[in-house]
Design a protein around this motif. Structure first.
Motif, mmCIF file in Angstrom:
data_model
loop_
_atom_site.group_PDB
_atom_site.id
_atom_site.type_symbol
_atom_site.label_atom_id
_atom_site.label_comp_id
_atom_site.label_asym_id
_atom_site.label_seq_id
_atom_site.Cartn_x
_atom_site.Cartn_y
_atom_site.Cartn_z
ATOM 1 N N THR A 12 37.019 53.305 31.936
ATOM 2 C CA THR A 12 35.556 53.366 30.740
ATOM 3 C C THR A 12 34.793 53.654 30.427
ATOM 4 O O THR A 12 35.044 54.993 30.230
ATOM 5 N N ILE B 129 35.235 53.702 37.135
ATOM 6 C CA ILE B 129 34.758 52.998 37.937
ATOM 7 C C ILE B 129 36.266 52.525 39.176
ATOM 8 O O ILE B 129 36.967 52.850 38.747
ATOM 9 N N ALA C 14 37.303 49.196 40.857
ATOM 10 C CA ALA C 14 36.785 48.408 40.382
ATOM 11 C C ALA C 14 37.140 47.792 42.579
ATOM 12 O O ALA C 14 36.250 46.824 42.990
ATOM 13 N N GLY D 206 32.265 39.185 40.267
ATOM 14 C CA GLY D 206 31.904 40.608 40.867
ATOM 15 C C GLY D 206 32.690 41.782 41.458
ATOM 16 O O GLY D 206 32.844 43.125 41.568
ATOM 17 N N PRO E 276 44.292 45.142 33.131
ATOM 18 C CA PRO E 276 44.482 45.562 32.059
ATOM 19 C C PRO E 276 44.570 47.391 31.479
ATOM 20 O O PRO E 276 44.968 47.785 32.372
HETATM 21 N N1 LIG Z 1 39.082 45.866 32.292
HETATM 22 C C1 LIG Z 1 38.233 45.617 32.663
HETATM 23 N N2 LIG Z 1 37.517 46.906 32.138
HETATM 24 C C2 LIG Z 1 36.569 47.483 32.695
HETATM 25 N N3 LIG Z 1 35.793 46.992 34.115
HETATM 26 C C3 LIG Z 1 36.458 45.352 34.621
HETATM 27 C C4 LIG Z 1 37.177 44.888 33.929
HETATM 28 N N4 LIG Z 1 37.856 43.608 34.512
HETATM 29 C C5 LIG Z 1 37.006 43.869 35.535
HETATM 30 N N5 LIG Z 1 36.112 44.944 35.620
HETATM 31 C C6 LIG Z 1 35.253 45.083 36.950
HETATM 32 O O1 LIG Z 1 36.234 45.563 37.966
HETATM 33 C C7 LIG Z 1 34.868 44.551 38.715
HETATM 34 C C8 LIG Z 1 35.573 43.837 39.876
HETATM 35 O O2 LIG Z 1 35.789 42.517 38.729
HETATM 36 P P1 LIG Z 1 36.739 40.624 39.213
HETATM 37 O O3 LIG Z 1 37.186 40.656 37.875
HETATM 38 O O4 LIG Z 1 37.842 40.841 40.045
HETATM 39 O O5 LIG Z 1 35.285 40.115 40.098
HETATM 40 P P2 LIG Z 1 35.530 38.747 40.228
HETATM 41 O O6 LIG Z 1 35.790 38.974 41.611
HETATM 42 O O7 LIG Z 1 37.031 38.268 39.731
HETATM 43 O O8 LIG Z 1 34.543 37.806 39.537
HETATM 44 P P3 LIG Z 1 34.309 36.462 38.939
HETATM 45 O O9 LIG Z 1 34.179 35.853 39.989
HETATM 46 O O10 LIG Z 1 33.544 36.969 38.623
HETATM 47 O O11 LIG Z 1 36.260 36.353 38.758
HETATM 48 C C9 LIG Z 1 33.721 44.178 38.617
HETATM 49 O O12 LIG Z 1 32.891 45.100 38.501
HETATM 50 C C10 LIG Z 1 33.783 43.816 37.195
HETATM 51 O O13 LIG Z 1 33.127 44.702 35.968
#
Ligand SMILES: Nc1ncnc2c1ncn2[C@@H]1O[C@H](COP(=O)(O)OP(=O)(O)OP(=O)(O)O)[C@@H](O)[C@H]1O
Ligand SMILES: [Mg+2]
Length: 346
Positions: free
Chosen positions: A17, A22, A24, A45, A60
């Motif tokens: 980013t 990060i 994730a 998240g 992505p």
């Molecule tokens: N395209 C991206 N670029 C940067 N960080 C991202 C991206 N997509 C997700 N993240 C980060 O990765 C982490 C995991 O996100 P993820 O979308 O898998 O969460 P989630 O459990 O599916 O949440 P939700 O219940 O809101 O869908 C989070 O900290 C999010 O901010």
């Protein structure tokens, strides 16, 4: 124990980013038993969607799996080429997303989009045959007057109908595994139940295995057999859903269940978990839940917990306090790094 159809081992994904890299999801360990439905549960998240996109090669552009394995029928999906993954995604693994509008093409008719699956995956080009198969696919997901709806565009369908079309497209090639990322979150309760019933029906008739992402614990309890609880990029507890929900061992799972309106006693005030989840930019060094956990001690803050497993590895918890919470006297021995080395606590 049933055969494992899909397994993630130590799956770790980083995202680049503007403000740095990060992690994730971090050492995610998951097992999906053939013919069963696994709920992947956790706060917004926590990494649920990222886990699925990492497993399916749908990250992505700024994302990369940096560690781990994703075994589907024993083969590591992370070693497949993008072309091989495209075929696997179409034929063996389907994916239904929260908002069907994002997965359907607004410029093509429903018939063109359903037909495309049979053209691409089965090489069928005869127009009448494509039409017949498309009608059958829409009828299988209970779309009324399917033949007449083939020429409609996605915007002419209700949210529930669009989700049915998306399911039709994703199960048309008879995949063994269907990954559903919050497929009913955008729908009202009645339509939600219809979609769940449809998924259950399809699962039975096609012997499908399902991964069902949700943050609705009640829905998960009604619909799923097993559960994996995610917190701050890691799976912290997993097992058969009835057992986990009746006897949660990880303090986070316990807090999550206590905070679930649908599961709590209506007389009792809901107890939210104090504090907020940590940021992926600064994961705590030890257990990620420790800063919010009433049971945390010095070790919890210093060192990420081992996995403790029992019932032949069906139940597993990553929490240092597991032995005492299970009423066991002896703390387990050496640290266990990977799920594969899951240690039995007796
Ligand atoms: N395209 C991206 N670029 C940067 N960080 C991202 C991206 N997509 C997700 N993240 C980060 O990765 C982490 C995991 O996100 P993820 O979308 O898998 O969460 P989630 O459990 O599916 O949440 P939700 O219940 O809101 O869908 C989070 O900290 C999010 O901010
Ligand atoms: Mg998500």
């Amino acid at each position: 124990m049933s055969d494992i159809l899909l397994e993630a081992r130590d799956l770790t994904t980083q995202l680049v980013t503007k403000s740095g890299t990060i992690t994730a999801i971090d050492h995610v360990n998951l097992r999906v038993a053939a013919g069963r439905t696994l709920a992947l549960v956790g706060e917004s998240g926590s990494g649920k969607s990222m886990t699925c996109s990492s497993m399916l090669g749908l990250l992505p552009a700024n994302g990369r799996v940096v560690k781990g394995q994703v075994l589907f029928k024993g083969e590591d999906l992370l070693k497949k080429t993008p072309k091989q993954m495209r075929l696997i995604r179409g034929r063996q693994i389907g994916m239904v997303l929260q908002d069907a509008m994002t997965s359907l093409n607004p410029l093509l008719t429903i018939g063109e989009q359903v037909g495309e699956i049979f053209r691409y995956h089965h090489g069928i080009t005869n127009k009448a045959e494509l039409r017949r198969l498309s009608i059958a696919a829409l009828e299988a997901v209970r779309i009324p007057a399917a033949a007449e709806r083939l020429d409609s565009y996605p915007f002419q369908f209700s949210g529930g109908m669009r989700q049915r079309v998306s399911i039709a497209i994703n199960v048309a090639a008879a995949p063994e595994l269907l990954i559903c990322d919050e497929p009913t979150t955008a729908l009202d309760v009645t339509v939600q139940l219809q979609i769940l019933n449809l998924l259950r029906e399809l699962q039975k008739s096609r012997n499908m295995t399902i991964v069902f992402i949700t943050h609705d614990l009640k829905l998960a309890a009604q619909f799923c057999d097993d559960v994996a609880i995610m917190y701050a990029g890691r799976v912290v507890e997993r097992g058969p859903i009835g057992e986990v929900f009746h006897r949660p061992v990880h303090p986070y799972t316990e807090g999550l269940l206590r905070a679930a309106p649908s599961l709590a006693d209506l007389q009792e005030r809901l107890k939210t978990i104090p504090g907020t989840p940590p940021s992926p930019r600064a994961w705590p060094q030890g257990c990620r839940f420790a800063p919010r956990c009433a049971l945390a001690d010095a070790r919890c803050n210093a060192q990420y917990p081992n996995w403790f497993g029992w019932d032949e590895g069906q139940r597993a918890v990553a929490c240092w306090r597991t032995p005492e919470r299970l009423g066991l006297q002896d703390a387990p021995g050496e640290p266990v790094q990977a799920e594969a080395e899951l240690e039995a606590v007796r």
